[in-house]
Design an enzyme around this catalytic site. Structure first.
Site, PDB file in Angstrom:
ATOM      1  NE  ARG A  10      -2.860   0.558   3.274  1.00 24.26           N
ATOM      2  CZ  ARG A  10      -2.163   0.807   4.258  1.00 24.26           C
ATOM      3  NH1 ARG A  10      -1.588   2.099   4.280  1.00 24.26           N
ATOM      4  NH2 ARG A  10      -2.268   0.069   5.541  1.00 24.26           N
ATOM      5  CE1 TYR A  37     -15.221   9.367 -16.407  1.00 28.15           C
ATOM      6  CE2 TYR A  37     -14.994   9.787 -13.884  1.00 28.15           C
ATOM      7  CZ  TYR A  37     -15.242   8.993 -15.089  1.00 28.15           C
ATOM      8  OH  TYR A  37     -15.604   7.707 -14.776  1.00 28.15           O
ATOM      9  CG  ASP A  95      -8.526  14.419 -16.631  1.00 24.37           C
ATOM     10  OD1 ASP A  95      -8.101  13.526 -17.638  1.00 24.37           O
ATOM     11  OD2 ASP A  95      -9.389  13.775 -15.958  1.00 24.37           O
ATOM     12  CE  LYS A 150     -11.955   5.806 -18.689  1.00 25.76           C
ATOM     13  NZ  LYS A 150     -12.365   7.379 -18.370  1.00 25.76           N
TER      14      LYS A 150
HETATM   15  C1  LIG Z   1     -12.535   7.673 -17.253  1.00 30.31           C
HETATM   16  C2  LIG Z   1     -12.100   9.340 -16.866  1.00 30.31           C
HETATM   17  C3  LIG Z   1     -11.686   9.506 -15.428  1.00 30.31           C
HETATM   18  C4  LIG Z   1     -11.529   8.498 -14.387  1.00 30.31           C
HETATM   19  O1  LIG Z   1     -10.923   7.523 -14.700  1.00 30.31           O
HETATM   20  P1  LIG Z   1     -11.340   6.106 -14.081  1.00 30.31           P
HETATM   21  O2  LIG Z   1      -9.970   5.281 -14.241  1.00 30.31           O
HETATM   22  O3  LIG Z   1     -12.513   5.805 -14.533  1.00 30.31           O
HETATM   23  O4  LIG Z   1     -11.216   6.408 -12.681  1.00 30.31           O
HETATM   24  C5  LIG Z   1     -11.154  10.826 -15.174  1.00 30.31           C
HETATM   25  N1  LIG Z   1     -10.780  11.803 -16.517  1.00 30.31           N
HETATM   26  C6  LIG Z   1     -11.368  11.557 -17.643  1.00 30.31           C
HETATM   27  C7  LIG Z   1     -11.277  12.675 -18.651  1.00 30.31           C
HETATM   28  C8  LIG Z   1     -12.100  10.119 -18.030  1.00 30.31           C
HETATM   29  O5  LIG Z   1     -12.543   9.953 -19.020  1.00 30.31           O
END
Ligand SMILES: *Cc1c(COP(=O)(O)O)cnc(C)c1O
Length: 394
Positions: free
Chosen positions: A58, A111, A184, A209
């Site tokens: 962790r 998001y 992001d 992603k």
């Molecule tokens: C999917 C997504 C997230 C969140 O990510 P997870 O891995 O699903 O927690 C954050 N920002 C954007 C732009 C996303 O498309």
């Protein structure tokens, strides 16, 4: 980490974070699934919350560290923390950085978890002040800054309207006012956009992603300066505990090797499909920063490299149920959330979204977010075309 930084992005995607395993001679670093690591002779003076050495998974595990090495290199940052999901990275960053009384500006298009965290949770629980701003409008960003603004958080291209914000200019606004900028970068990935090179202090990525790219593991990363990320590790990783599993870190490490190849195909396919969709009489609008008519096109051209990402949104001149029938008629493109997978994914976002008021008018009747995959683009266009026909749209 730094030994590869003079090499091209594609070379680093293959080699960074990997080394020959000293014990076995394996040319791929192994998966280390252990929870705990051997203690020194006298452990009594150890800091059990330290994230520095190998102690307890962790607090940081081997596979997580290899992936951190690679992602810091790909994003051009000094340091990286990898956590269990993109949202763990976002909430970990906010938790570590923000205190009661601080002010945060964030994009009107983000998001959903960012909206929930900053619009409901951090302000209600911790009295962090937040302002939602259309960050594609620099004057609006400037006007929202207060003396206690600690952080500006933007998403570009933004999920789900693909709105584009000027990273370089917003970094200047943040820094002139003693604030930090986090970006992001999930929709572009470091192959298509490097916010740190444009002045951002933090990049957040959902590794779930494009970086993993195969739809089979979740992860998130924050990239930035070591002085900031040490705080994230100490406060968010060790004490909030959203550590990534070694297996997921290994899968993402493996997926990320082909990021440049996959991302180039995503970028090419998405542009071709956006251009094709624009010409279809039943399509009411197409939102994609690669299109010349798109509001964000000029800024996207300035700050994105190698293309404009693999996600687009579009609307149909049709009622609610026709949207669902269209999706039922698709045969290759799958109806599912998430994005950046090898396969094409589509999701119908209906007209009742609670954030509708933050989106441009054309999105108010419901629309599709379409994550264009790496399949053959003609097969994808054929799938869309036959589904339009079989739904009676053309
Ligand atoms: C999917 C997504 C997230 C969140 O990510 P997870 O891995 O699903 O927690 C954050 N920002 C954007 C732009 C996303 O498309």
């Amino acid at each position: 980490m730094s030994q590869h930084n003079n090499l091209d992005f594609s070379t680093r995607a293959v080699h960074s974070g990997n080394e020959i395993d000293k014990e076995t001679g394996a040319i791929r670093r192994p998966i280390t699934m252990a929870n705990s690591y051997a203690l020194p002779y006298d452990p009594t003076d150890m800091n059990w919350s330290s994230a520095d050495g190998n102690l307890y998974t962790r607090n940081g595990g081997a596979n997580q560290k290899y992936l951190q090495e690679k992602l810091a290199s790909l994003e051009g940052g000094e340091d990286c923390v990898v956590l269990a999901s993109g949202v763990a990275a976002l909430s970990g960053l906010f938790f570590s950085l923000l205190r009661t009384g601080d002010h945060v500006i964030f994009s009107s298009v983000t998001y959903i978890a960012v909206y929930r965290l900053l619009n409901e949770l951090f302000n209600n629980k911790f009295k962090v002040k937040t302002t939602i701003v259309d960050t594609s409008d620099l004057e609006a960003v400037r006007a929202a800054v207060k003396s206690n603004t600690k952080l500006i958080h933007i998403e570009t291209p933004g999920n789900p309207t693909l709105s584009v914000s000027d990273i370089e200019e917003i970094a200047k606004i943040a820094h002139e006012n003693g604030a930090l900028l986090s970006v992001d970068n999930t929709f572009a990935s470091p192959y298509s956009q490097r916010p740190i090179e444009l002045g951002a202090d933090f990049v957040v990525e959902s590794l779930t992603k494009y970086i993993n790219g195969h739809g089979d593991a979740m992860g998130g990363a924050i990239i930035g300066k070591k002085e900031h990320l040490d705080i994230v590790r100490a406060q968010a990783q060790v004490n909030l505990g959203a550590t990534i599993s070694p297996f997921n870190a290994w899968l993402i490490m493996r997926g990320s090797v082909t990021l440049p190849l996959r991302m180039q195909r995503h970028n090419d396919n998405a542009l071709k499909i956006a251009l094709w969709l624009e010409k279809q009489p039943c399509v009411s609008f197409v939102a994609y920063p690669g299109l010349e008519g798109n509001n964000g096109h000029e800024i996207a051209k300035k700050q994105m490299i190698n293309g404009f990402g693999g996600v687009l949104s579009f609307g149909l001149k049709a009622d609610h149920d026709t949207h669902n029938r269209f999706v039922q008629n698709l045969s290759i493109i799958t109806s599912a959330v998430s994005l950046g997978h090898d396969e094409s994914l589509i999701v119908f976002l209906g007209e009742n979204d609670e954030r509708q008021y933050l989106y441009p008018e054309e999105f108010h009747n419901g629309f599709f977010r379409f994550s264009v995959g790496i399949e053959d683009v003609n097969d994808l266009i054929e799938d869309l075309s036959q589904a339009f026909q079989n739904t009676g749209l053309q």
